[in-house]
Design a protein around this motif. Structure first.
Motif, PDB file in Angstrom:
ATOM      1  N   CYS A   1      -3.887  -2.841   4.743  1.00 10.19           N
ATOM      2  CA  CYS A   1      -5.080  -2.210   5.304  1.00 10.19           C
ATOM      3  C   CYS A   1      -5.962  -3.222   6.040  1.00 10.19           C
ATOM      4  N   SER A   2      -5.880  -4.501   5.644  1.00  7.97           N
ATOM      5  CA  SER A   2      -6.685  -5.520   6.322  1.00  7.97           C
ATOM      6  C   SER A   2      -6.185  -5.751   7.746  1.00  7.97           C
ATOM      7  N   LEU A   3      -4.988  -5.230   8.052  1.00  6.80           N
ATOM      8  CA  LEU A   3      -4.435  -5.360   9.400  1.00  6.80           C
ATOM      9  C   LEU A   3      -4.776  -4.146  10.263  1.00  6.80           C
ATOM     10  N   GLY A   4      -5.519  -3.217   9.666  1.00 10.39           N
ATOM     11  CA  GLY A   4      -5.945  -2.031  10.414  1.00 10.39           C
ATOM     12  C   GLY A   4      -4.883  -0.945  10.498  1.00 10.39           C
TER      13      GLY A   4
ATOM     14  N   THR B   1       0.862  -1.178   0.000  1.00 10.55           N
ATOM     15  CA  THR B   1       0.000   0.000   0.000  1.00 10.55           C
ATOM     16  C   THR B   1       0.896   1.224   0.000  1.00 10.55           C
TER      17      THR B   1
ATOM     18  N   ILE C   1      -0.080  -9.834   1.929  1.00  9.85           N
ATOM     19  CA  ILE C   1      -1.274  -9.470   2.710  1.00  9.85           C
ATOM     20  C   ILE C   1      -1.563  -7.990   2.493  1.00  9.85           C
ATOM     21  N   ASP C   2      -2.833  -7.658   2.330  1.00  8.45           N
ATOM     22  CA  ASP C   2      -3.235  -6.246   2.216  1.00  8.45           C
ATOM     23  C   ASP C   2      -2.984  -5.574   3.569  1.00  8.45           C
TER      24      ASP C   2
END
Ligand SMILES: [Zn+2]
Length: 239
Positions: free
Chosen positions: A233-236, A113, A230-231
């Motif tokens: 953003c999916s980890l917050g 990202t 892994i995205d």
């Protein structure tokens, strides 16, 4: 004549009574409940200001307040992170022709990202913080990134590798083997279009790959390769 005076007196009296009654009525009617207040809220709490009313807050609140850590132990690498993901989100397929960044020299699926800077940060030091807790695996200059730091972290008891790209290498005081805790300052973003960013605009590339990977690729050429990433953003961390 007497009749007229009596009628006038009655009219004045009636008017006065009407005005008084209206005033009293206005005072006793409770204000309309705000939409946000639930049915079970006691009437005495109806004096709360409705949500639309501007709540005064310090204008610099967002600037220096560290972002809150998530339950998974991760947090954003920069302030106002959500507002910064405007050009290359995770997984976007770009070519030199279609890229939202021009000119573009890369092609493929973006493995991380990109967090952009705000106009006022162009010549300011922009601190980058660790998104998780773990040891530094690599700290060096790399093609496509300029200054780069690789950190090994854990997510749900699984090893992951976190890549921070386009940093000013000289600003990173910690070394490989040192531990960075969530929220620790790593260093600052590299200067735009310099060796610190390997010729890229000033921004942060954040990549997260599964396992203790040695791959630091910013782009991959197939969806199956992308599944190794892994995205972020999916980890917050984009909040
Ligand atoms: Zn990137």
């Amino acid at each position: 004549m007497k009749k007229i005076i009596i009628i006038l007196a009655i009219v004045i009296l009636a008017g006065t009574v009407f005005l008084l009654a209206k005033n009293v009525f206005r005072k006793t009617v409770p204000p309309a409940p705000a939409n946000s207040i639930s049915m079970s809220t006691p009437a005495s709490e109806n004096n709360n200001p409705p949500q639309e009313m501007p709540v005064p807050s310090a204008p610099t609140d967002n600037q220096n307040t560290p972002t809150v850590q998530n339950s998974n132990g991760f947090q954003s690498p920069l302030d106002r992170a959500a507002e910064r993901v405007t050009k290359k989100p995770f997984g976007i397929y770009i070519t030199p022709k279609t890229s939202p960044v021009q000119p573009e020299r890369f092609q493929g699926y973006h493995t991380g990202t990109d967090f952009e800077i705000f106009p006022e940060e162009q010549s300011a030091d922009v601190s980058v913080r660790a998104v998780c807790s773990g040891k530094i695996a690599v700290k060096r200059s790399a093609s496509g990134y300029g200054g780069m730091l690789v950190q090994n972290c854990t997510l749900d008891n699984q090893s992951i590798t976190v890549i921070y790209g386009h940093l000013k290498l000289a600003s990173i005081t910690k070394n490989a083997g040192d531990t960075l805790n969530t929220g620790d300052e790593i260093g600052i973003l590299g200067k735009a279009y310099s060796t610190e960013t390997d010729g890229e605009r000033k921004h942060l590339h954040l990549g997260v790959s599964k396992g203790f990977s040695i791959s630091i690729l910013g782009y991959v050429q197939s969806q199956s390769e992308l599944s190794g990433w892994i995205d972020p953003c999916s980890l917050g961390v984009c909040k």
